[in-house]
Design an enzyme around this catalytic site. Structure first.
Site, short mmCIF file in Angstrom:
data_model
loop_
_atom_site.label_atom_id
_atom_site.label_comp_id
_atom_site.label_asym_id
_atom_site.label_seq_id
_atom_site.Cartn_x
_atom_site.Cartn_y
_atom_site.Cartn_z
N HIS A 1 0.80 -1.23 0.08
CA HIS A 1 0.05 0.17 0.17
C HIS A 1 0.87 1.43 0.09
CE1 HIS A 1 -3.38 -2.63 1.05
NE2 HIS A 1 -4.19 -1.50 0.98
N HIS B 1 0.87 -3.56 9.51
CA HIS B 1 2.30 -3.23 9.12
C HIS B 1 3.10 -2.85 10.34
CE1 HIS B 1 2.73 -4.56 5.00
NE2 HIS B 1 1.53 -3.97 4.80
#
Length: 187
Positions: A111, A154
């Site tokens: 992302h 993350h």
């Protein structure tokens, strides 16, 4: 001496812990690619209005190729390095808010890489045509990147590496796009 991985985990626990259930829905939306489709349509339109049809199609080709490379490199690194996502990592999974959980591996964030690629690529190509676009695009990339930490999928280093890789690739692909356009127009 402090270990960088331990610092990364501590920073994740801190940033992720800033969240609250009331904000979770917003950050889930920010993290969804589909949520940003209207932005992608607007950006495509801005490119179309800023360049000739031929140049627009070339730029679109480099944009699609660049996002593909950005995304697939992130997947390659995830599998090659094998760092567990925070939501799967026994060392932190009980210390974080797991809003959502993704695949098994996290390093580095696709992302972050993809949004920083798009922000860098379009900023470079449109810098002289649309004022302040870069500020908005990089704000968007930071927002999406932070959402990955907020959601617990993350670590901060995953996001920083992803953003750096996306930005690097944006420079490479925007340079190739400009050179291809200038060579084709000189023929």
């Amino acid at each position: 001496m402090c270990d960088i991985i331990d610092l990364d985990k501590s920073f994740l626990v801190y940033l992720n812990g800033l969240g609250s259930e009331g904000c979770d829905g917003f950050w889930i939306l920010v993290s969804k690619v589909e949520f940003w489709v209207p932005l992608y349509v607007i950006l495509t339109y801005l490119l179309y209005k800023s360049f000739s049809l031929y140049d627009f199609l070339l730029i679109l080709l480099f944009l699609v190729l660049g996002v593909t490379v950005s995304d697939q490199l992130a997947n390659f690194f995830k599998l090659g390095i094998g760092r567990l996502r925070p939501c799967h990592d026994p060392a932190v999974q009980n210390d974080i808010r797991k809003v959502v959980c993704g695949g098994l591996y996290s390093f580095y964030s696709g992302h972050a890489s993809n949004t920083f690629f798009i922000a860098g690529f379009l900023s470079f190509l449109l810098k002289n045509k649309i004022r302040y676009l870069s500020v908005g695009l990089f704000f968007w990339a930071v927002l999406v990147s932070y959402s990955r930490i907020y959601l617990g999928v993350h670590f901060p280093l995953d996001v920083m590496m992803g953003g750096s890789m996306g930005f690097f690739l944006s420079g490479l692909f925007s340079t190739l796009a400009v050179r291809t356009i200038s060579q084709s127009s000189s023929l």
